[in-house]
Scaffold this active site. Sequence first.
Site, PDB file in Angstrom:
ATOM      1  N   GLU A   6      43.830  43.246  40.124  1.00 24.02           N
ATOM      2  CA  GLU A   6      42.620  43.111  39.328  1.00 24.02           C
ATOM      3  C   GLU A   6      41.776  41.957  39.849  1.00 24.02           C
ATOM      4  OE1 GLU A   6      43.795  42.645  35.265  1.00 24.02           O
ATOM      5  OE2 GLU A   6      44.625  44.671  35.109  1.00 24.02           O
TER       6      GLU A   6
ATOM      7  N   HIS B  40      40.690  45.733  31.620  1.00 24.69           N
ATOM      8  CA  HIS B  40      41.748  44.951  30.966  1.00 24.69           C
ATOM      9  C   HIS B  40      41.243  44.325  29.662  1.00 24.69           C
ATOM     10  CE1 HIS B  40      45.687  42.643  31.922  1.00 24.69           C
ATOM     11  NE2 HIS B  40      45.573  42.852  30.609  1.00 24.69           N
TER      12      HIS B  40
END
Length: 638
Positions: free
Chosen positions: A498, A521
């Site tokens: 990420e 997220h």
Amino acid sequence: MNASPSSASAAAPFVVLDFDSTLVKVETLDALADMVLSESAEADAIRTRVARLTDQAMAGDIDFGEALKRRLELLQLSRSHVEALADRILGELTPSVRRNARFFAENAERIIIVSGGFREVIAPVAAELGIAPERVLANDLIYDDEGRVTGVDEANPLSREGGKAEALKGLNLPGPVILIGDGWNDAVMKQAGVVDRFYAFTEIVRREPVVAAADAEARSLDEVLHAEGLSGRWSFPRSRMKILLLENIHPLAVQRFREEGYSVETLKGALDEDALIARIKGVHVLGVRSKTNVSARVLEAADKLMAVAAFCIGTNQIDLEAAADRGVAAFNAPYSNTRSVVELAIGLTVTLMRDVADKSAAMHRGEWNKSATGSREMRGKTLGIVGYGAIGSQLSVLAEALGMRVVFFDVVERLALGNARRLRSLDALLAEADVVSLHVDGRLTNTNLMGPQQFARMKPGALLLNLSRGHVVDIGALAQALGSGRVAGAAVDVFPEEPRTNDDPFDSPLIGLKNVILTPHIGGSTEEAQEAIADFAAERVLGYLNRGDTTFSVNLPNVQLAEVTGGHRLLHIHRNQAGVLAAINRVLADAGLNILAQHLKTDERTGYVIADVDRDYDRALLDDLKAIPGTLRFRILH
């Protein structure tokens, strides 16, 4: 801070304190101005003039007596104004003063308040702290027959420049005198030779000329008491303990730590390992979310670190064993964002089953595609939950309330809620579920829990949700299953890799696939969840810092402790090996200390001993306790 008594055996000093911006957070005349001018058309202009005069007097730029006279003329005070401020002044106590109420209670006969403020306002604070009226030197207001303030008693030396030194000198104090204050008229007392040591108090306001004239700067009362050996002699002052919070942690956590007197630094983004190593020196508490990895290398470089707080559910970003081996406590917030994740899972399920995302995208392109094909209700469908912990079990309840059948699989024995059924294998769940929702933890054994074989075992046309950990799903295999139609849709909130910040790019094989919802997220990223996480994690860390409480620590033995009262608390973290407790007790016995209370808790790696003792002790005792074989960390609390 380098001001200190010449030796540990020096006579206890008299402590002289200023009032405004020292004992209380406000300047008395500024507070009175706010009350008097609340309905005045010229309020802002007058308030500005009063504040400027206050600052000029406190910095030594103008004569104190002249500044006082001019401020009183501007404000046109009455007795009712003064009484109103006196009624609420206890709510303005400086945080470190409030924290150290015990010091005032135990040393009231050696404490004097010397202030250019007004006796009527100071009196309630003095009474609260146990300071006798005769130990309060302050100005006395003069009123006319209608209760209007006409000035102060000019026979009182405190009404004029240099009056503090004159008033204090008149007491003829028999012993060393330390002064704690924020203003230039306090610095003058040091220059006049009537005090031995002057601490420029900067918890509320920092005035450069005053700091320059002082023996030392004190960012809180804790620092003065520590330096003088008056209270918490060996317990490190809170204001000198540094807390570093990364990844834009909610401001409530910052507020909680600062209210307790700790120094806090914040950064919006995550740090990689090398950057964190460069920043970690001198840090006592580190706060992270999910993107910053606290590795063994980071912990090795952390020379002062006492605790790591994960402001999230997961702790796989922290090397918990390496932290425990260094006596560093780790905490998280395992329940605070549960509801937020569950609500998103429900919303994503509806969105996928109705093909809302693709239909919305088509509308934005100007395409009208009204059709029921492929759209289904949740009612009567089977939800398969993988991981039936706090999130999975609450999702089970809400999904069942919406008419879904619920099955679940967990490697740990869990109590089924409502009509949910436990299945004995993941394969059995995949074969039965119309929607599979993943809620497992971040342990390495869960890597690629959902891979090619698992997708092949899912019901044709089933949906997949992953709001747990990025490495749990083989993203390439998922993309293939979606492309073949075996999986009809997916919602993915977490990814194997990420971006560290919102400015970094994101890439994934899932981009552009039909009926696939990708979110950055945000499962627990609601205002309510982040505030709850900040409150919970900060509370756990404060419990550990302030009283040694390790409740909810994920890597040290859990011990629930009350506040330290009437004694000194010794905290000893050590390797779980034979003889440590006996060695601790021998050291305490040799020092002649009586143990008021003692706790020992161990796990397979670590032991934690907490001993409350009844009196002060020599510094050598601390060195002896640190030298016990197996010691990982030792500290004391007063």
